[in-house]
Design a protein around this motif. Structure first.
Motif, PDB file in Angstrom:
ATOM      1  N   PHE A   4       0.861  -1.187   0.000  1.00  0.00           N
ATOM      2  CA  PHE A   4       0.000   0.000   0.000  1.00  0.00           C
ATOM      3  C   PHE A   4       0.891   1.229   0.000  1.00  0.00           C
ATOM      4  CE2 PHE A   4      -3.368   2.791   1.830  1.00  0.00           C
ATOM      5  CZ  PHE A   4      -4.400   2.449   0.969  1.00  0.00           C
ATOM      6  N   SER A   5       0.783   2.015  -1.053  1.00  0.00           N
ATOM      7  CA  SER A   5       1.595   3.222  -1.205  1.00  0.00           C
ATOM      8  C   SER A   5       0.846   4.162  -2.126  1.00  0.00           C
ATOM      9  CB  SER A   5       2.961   2.874  -1.787  1.00  0.00           C
ATOM     10  OG  SER A   5       2.818   2.456  -3.138  1.00  0.00           O
ATOM     11  N   PRO A   6       1.254   5.447  -2.176  1.00  0.00           N
ATOM     12  CA  PRO A   6       0.585   6.361  -3.112  1.00  0.00           C
ATOM     13  C   PRO A   6       0.605   5.863  -4.547  1.00  0.00           C
ATOM     14  CG  PRO A   6       1.897   7.610  -1.551  1.00  0.00           C
ATOM     15  CD  PRO A   6       2.225   6.150  -1.316  1.00  0.00           C
ATOM     16  N   GLY A   7       1.732   5.257  -4.984  1.00  0.00           N
ATOM     17  CA  GLY A   7       1.826   4.758  -6.343  1.00  0.00           C
ATOM     18  C   GLY A   7       0.858   3.625  -6.616  1.00  0.00           C
ATOM     19  N   ILE A   8       0.770   2.687  -5.672  1.00  0.00           N
ATOM     20  CA  ILE A   8      -0.145   1.557  -5.844  1.00  0.00           C
ATOM     21  C   ILE A   8      -1.595   2.040  -5.845  1.00  0.00           C
ATOM     22  CG2 ILE A   8      -1.038  -0.521  -4.721  1.00  0.00           C
ATOM     23  CD1 ILE A   8       1.824  -1.106  -3.806  1.00  0.00           C
ATOM     24  N   ILE A   9      -1.904   2.984  -4.954  1.00  0.00           N
ATOM     25  CA  ILE A   9      -3.276   3.500  -4.903  1.00  0.00           C
ATOM     26  C   ILE A   9      -3.642   4.194  -6.210  1.00  0.00           C
ATOM     27  CG2 ILE A   9      -4.859   5.050  -3.712  1.00  0.00           C
ATOM     28  CD1 ILE A   9      -3.160   4.663  -1.204  1.00  0.00           C
ATOM     29  N   GLN A  10      -2.710   5.000  -6.739  1.00  0.00           N
ATOM     30  CA  GLN A  10      -2.985   5.664  -8.019  1.00  0.00           C
ATOM     31  C   GLN A  10      -3.193   4.632  -9.115  1.00  0.00           C
ATOM     32  OE1 GLN A  10      -3.495   9.099  -8.677  1.00  0.00           O
ATOM     33  NE2 GLN A  10      -4.316   8.016 -10.472  1.00  0.00           N
ATOM     34  N   GLY A  11      -2.405   3.558  -9.104  1.00  0.00           N
ATOM     35  CA  GLY A  11      -2.604   2.484 -10.067  1.00  0.00           C
ATOM     36  C   GLY A  11      -3.990   1.878  -9.943  1.00  0.00           C
ATOM     37  N   CYS A  12      -4.451   1.712  -8.703  1.00  0.00           N
ATOM     38  CA  CYS A  12      -5.799   1.176  -8.475  1.00  0.00           C
ATOM     39  C   CYS A  12      -6.863   2.143  -8.994  1.00  0.00           C
ATOM     40  CB  CYS A  12      -6.014   0.905  -6.997  1.00  0.00           C
ATOM     41  SG  CYS A  12      -5.104  -0.520  -6.350  1.00  0.00           S
ATOM     42  N   PHE A  13      -6.641   3.438  -8.771  1.00  0.00           N
ATOM     43  CA  PHE A  13      -7.594   4.425  -9.286  1.00  0.00           C
ATOM     44  C   PHE A  13      -7.690   4.321 -10.814  1.00  0.00           C
ATOM     45  CE2 PHE A  13      -6.702   7.568  -5.555  1.00  0.00           C
ATOM     46  CZ  PHE A  13      -7.385   6.726  -4.701  1.00  0.00           C
ATOM     47  N   ASP A  14      -6.541   4.178 -11.475  1.00  0.00           N
ATOM     48  CA  ASP A  14      -6.525   4.052 -12.931  1.00  0.00           C
ATOM     49  C   ASP A  14      -7.236   2.772 -13.374  1.00  0.00           C
ATOM     50  OD1 ASP A  14      -5.090   6.406 -13.037  1.00  0.00           O
ATOM     51  OD2 ASP A  14      -3.142   5.412 -13.301  1.00  0.00           O
ATOM     52  N   LEU A  15      -7.004   1.699 -12.608  1.00  0.00           N
ATOM     53  CA  LEU A  15      -7.629   0.417 -12.946  1.00  0.00           C
ATOM     54  C   LEU A  15      -9.146   0.485 -12.762  1.00  0.00           C
ATOM     55  CD1 LEU A  15      -7.329  -2.555 -13.726  1.00  0.00           C
ATOM     56  CD2 LEU A  15      -6.849  -3.074 -11.320  1.00  0.00           C
ATOM     57  N   LEU A  16      -9.594   1.125 -11.703  1.00  0.00           N
ATOM     58  CA  LEU A  16     -11.033   1.267 -11.471  1.00  0.00           C
ATOM     59  C   LEU A  16     -11.678   2.079 -12.593  1.00  0.00           C
ATOM     60  CD1 LEU A  16     -11.157   2.015  -7.627  1.00  0.00           C
ATOM     61  CD2 LEU A  16     -11.691  -0.130  -8.782  1.00  0.00           C
ATOM     62  N   ASP A  17     -11.013   3.151 -13.002  1.00  0.00           N
ATOM     63  CA  ASP A  17     -11.544   3.972 -14.087  1.00  0.00           C
ATOM     64  C   ASP A  17     -11.634   3.162 -15.375  1.00  0.00           C
ATOM     65  OD1 ASP A  17     -12.258   6.660 -15.244  1.00  0.00           O
ATOM     66  OD2 ASP A  17     -10.428   6.252 -16.386  1.00  0.00           O
ATOM     67  N   MET A  18     -10.608   2.362 -15.641  1.00  0.00           N
ATOM     68  CA  MET A  18     -10.602   1.521 -16.834  1.00  0.00           C
ATOM     69  C   MET A  18     -11.739   0.501 -16.796  1.00  0.00           C
ATOM     70  SD  MET A  18      -7.660  -1.160 -18.035  1.00  0.00           S
ATOM     71  CE  MET A  18      -6.379   0.019 -17.633  1.00  0.00           C
TER      72      MET A  18
END
Length: 284
Positions: A4-18
């Protein structure tokens, strides 16, 4: 434990949007996207599934769970990060969250550097704005195994009233100590007066039950009060309008404090508000 890190969370945000815009399976995402936000897509997928943001739908396509949809709909990066933190805590129960009972500074001391950075980017590492205080109270409630923070909110209202009361009395903004640590034995640090910068520590108690209410004083709170030359208690009655406050010296409270006898040690005492009814004044 799930990374869990800012980078991983941002990746999750991108994945959710996709996932909200495209019909893809997890295997298709893995084959089509080697990395998301600079991280291996497998790590991002694992995190999003572990935190219950994504699941496989009936036709094998990735779909957002109710938690994932809620997260994606929030406005702004900070709000999304704060909800992501709560989802992470609810799913993983990381050991560092237990420190929330002792205050913000304790959590930030024991959490990993990645977690601390999430708190920083979420705007939670500093400040006493209302939404920041509510977040930390939610964390403390989770550390206690509770999600209902009604009693904590009542206590915080009294502390906010004391902040305003002291700023009006002294012309200086006092320090809200209990947000960062509740082990100091007091909640607010003020000064004696407009022309006297000598420190004054304040323990705040609050009730919704008027003079029929009670407040609990712990042995630690009393022992710490005795350590300070200048220490008062603010008793807030928020049951009506106007709200009322009684400002008590240690000498007012001392007759109602138990004493250790033999091998017995007292831990907490319940004192009725009506004991000090003559001290209460409307808060203007």
């Amino acid at each position: 434990m799930t990374a869990f890190s800012p980078g991983i969370i941002q990746g999750c945000f991108d994945l959710l949007d996709m996932a909200s815009r495209m019909s893809l399976s997890f295997s298709q995402i893995t084959l089509s996207f080697g990395r998301l936000s600079g991280l291996p897509v497998e790590i991002v997928i694992e995190t999003a599934q572990t935190l219950r943001w994504l699941a496989t739908g009936g036709e094998g396509f990735v779909s957002l769970t109710p938690a994932g949809s809620k997260l994606l709909m929030l406005d702004g990066y900070e709000q999304k990060l704060r909800q992501a933190l709560l989802d992470y805590i609810d799913a993983i129960h990381p050991p560092w969250v237990q420190n929330a009972i002792a205050g913000r500074s304790r959590v930030l001391s024991f959490a990993s550097s990645d977690i601390r950075q999430v708190f920083v980017e979420a705007g939670l590492a500093h400040g006493t704005e209302h939404d920041v205080v509510v977040f930390w109270d939610m964390l403390a409630a989770r550390a206690r195994g509770q999600k209902n923070i009604h009693l904590t909110e009542i206590g915080r209202e009294g502390e906010r009233l004391t902040l305003a009361y002291e700023e009006n009395r002294t012309g200086r903004r006092p320090r809200w100590v209990s947000i960062d640590s509740n082990g100091d034995g007091y909640d607010i640090l003020s000064v004696l007066g407009p022309g006297d910068g000598t420190q004054l520590s304040i323990e705040v108690k609050t009730t919704q039950f008027g003079l029929n209410g009670y407040f609990h004083l712990t042995m630690n709170e009393w022992d710490r009060a005795l350590c300070f030359e200048n220490h008062v208690f603010h008793l807030w009655d928020i049951s009506g309008i106007p709200k009322q406050v009684a400002v008590l010296e240690k000498s007012d409270v001392e007759p109602h404090v138990p004493k250790n006898r033999g091998r017995g040690l007292w831990e907490s005492v319940e004192i009725p508000y009506y004991t000090f009814y003559e001290k209460f004044c409307p808060h203007v």
